[in-house]
Design a protein around this motif. Structure first.
Motif, PDB file in Angstrom:
ATOM      1  N   GLU A 165       0.839  -1.213   0.000  1.00  0.00           N
ATOM      2  CA  GLU A 165       0.000   0.000   0.000  1.00  0.00           C
ATOM      3  C   GLU A 165       0.865   1.251   0.000  1.00  0.00           C
ATOM      4  O   GLU A 165       0.562   2.234  -0.681  1.00  0.00           O
ATOM      5  CB  GLU A 165      -0.953   0.000   1.199  1.00  0.00           C
ATOM      6  N   TYR A 166       1.943   1.234   0.772  1.00  0.00           N
ATOM      7  CA  TYR A 166       2.837   2.388   0.813  1.00  0.00           C
ATOM      8  C   TYR A 166       3.519   2.590  -0.542  1.00  0.00           C
ATOM      9  O   TYR A 166       3.675   3.728  -0.999  1.00  0.00           O
ATOM     10  CB  TYR A 166       3.877   2.236   1.924  1.00  0.00           C
TER      11      TYR A 166
ATOM     12  N   TYR B 184       1.130   4.301  -2.696  1.00  0.00           N
ATOM     13  CA  TYR B 184       1.058   5.706  -2.264  1.00  0.00           C
ATOM     14  C   TYR B 184       2.197   6.516  -2.893  1.00  0.00           C
ATOM     15  O   TYR B 184       1.983   7.607  -3.422  1.00  0.00           O
ATOM     16  CB  TYR B 184       1.100   5.757  -0.732  1.00  0.00           C
TER      17      TYR B 184
ATOM     18  N   LYS C 125       1.580   6.936  -6.652  1.00  0.00           N
ATOM     19  CA  LYS C 125       0.533   7.939  -6.909  1.00  0.00           C
ATOM     20  C   LYS C 125       1.070   9.354  -6.756  1.00  0.00           C
ATOM     21  O   LYS C 125       0.504  10.296  -7.290  1.00  0.00           O
ATOM     22  CB  LYS C 125      -0.643   7.738  -5.961  1.00  0.00           C
ATOM     23  N   ASN C 126       2.165   9.489  -6.013  1.00  0.00           N
ATOM     24  CA  ASN C 126       2.762  10.797  -5.779  1.00  0.00           C
ATOM     25  C   ASN C 126       4.008  11.029  -6.632  1.00  0.00           C
ATOM     26  O   ASN C 126       4.846  11.863  -6.299  1.00  0.00           O
ATOM     27  CB  ASN C 126       3.074  10.967  -4.287  1.00  0.00           C
TER      28      ASN C 126
ATOM     29  N   PRO D 148       0.505   7.107   5.884  1.00  0.00           N
ATOM     30  CA  PRO D 148       0.267   6.623   4.522  1.00  0.00           C
ATOM     31  C   PRO D 148       0.483   5.115   4.410  1.00  0.00           C
ATOM     32  O   PRO D 148       1.499   4.592   4.858  1.00  0.00           O
ATOM     33  CB  PRO D 148       1.298   7.379   3.685  1.00  0.00           C
ATOM     34  N   GLY D 149      -0.478   4.432   3.832  1.00  0.00           N
ATOM     35  CA  GLY D 149      -0.401   2.988   3.671  1.00  0.00           C
ATOM     36  C   GLY D 149      -1.007   2.218   4.822  1.00  0.00           C
ATOM     37  O   GLY D 149      -1.185   1.004   4.745  1.00  0.00           O
TER      38      GLY D 149
END
Length: 146
Positions: A41-42, A45, A48-49, A118-119
């Protein structure tokens, strides 16, 4: 008149190429346990950035943290990015600040696995204290609170 048109075209092309250079993704190598879902998940993240993430699975993350010097402020994953290390679920804003300022530190850490990072879950602004790590990997205090 023709000279002005050529100048405008040149400036326009220069603007396009320079914005593409600025927007180039930053490469990050994420070291993680192969069974860790929050690490995945991180990584999403970061992607996505605007980061280009390469994930590497390790059966023994303690050895990785010892080698990279983040064991004293450990979390679940460790990232190598432009000569720095980032330990744990550190928000992108802290990473970008570090890369822009280029402080004389080994890197950053958000020890443990805070739920609101985040994550891990919904971020709660102002609740995450990101630590700076000195050359020996020892936390030196709060680098930024996000």
């Amino acid at each position: 008149m023709q000279r002005n048109i050529i100048s405008f075209i040149y400036l326009g092309l220069l603007s396009i190429f320079s914005s593409q250079l600025i927007a180039a993704p930053i490469n990050a190598t994420l070291h993680k346990d192969p069974n860790c879902g929050c690490c995945v998940e991180y990584a999403h993240y970061l992607e996505k950035n605007g980061f280009n993430v390469i994930s590497k699975n390790h059966a023994n993350m303690t050895l990785v943290k010892q080698r990279l010097g983040t064991l004293k402020a450990a979390s679940c994953h460790t990232i190598e990015i432009q000569g720095y290390v980032v330990e744990g679920h550190v928000p992108v804003a802290a990473i970008e600040k570090m890369l822009k300022e280029q402080p004389d530190i080994k890197g950053l850490s958000l020890p443990g696995m805070p739920y609101n990072s985040p994550g891990m879950g919904p971020e709660k602004k102002g609740s995450l204290q990101i630590l700076g790590l000195n050359a020996q990997g020892k936390p030196t205090g709060v680098y930024i609170t996000l």
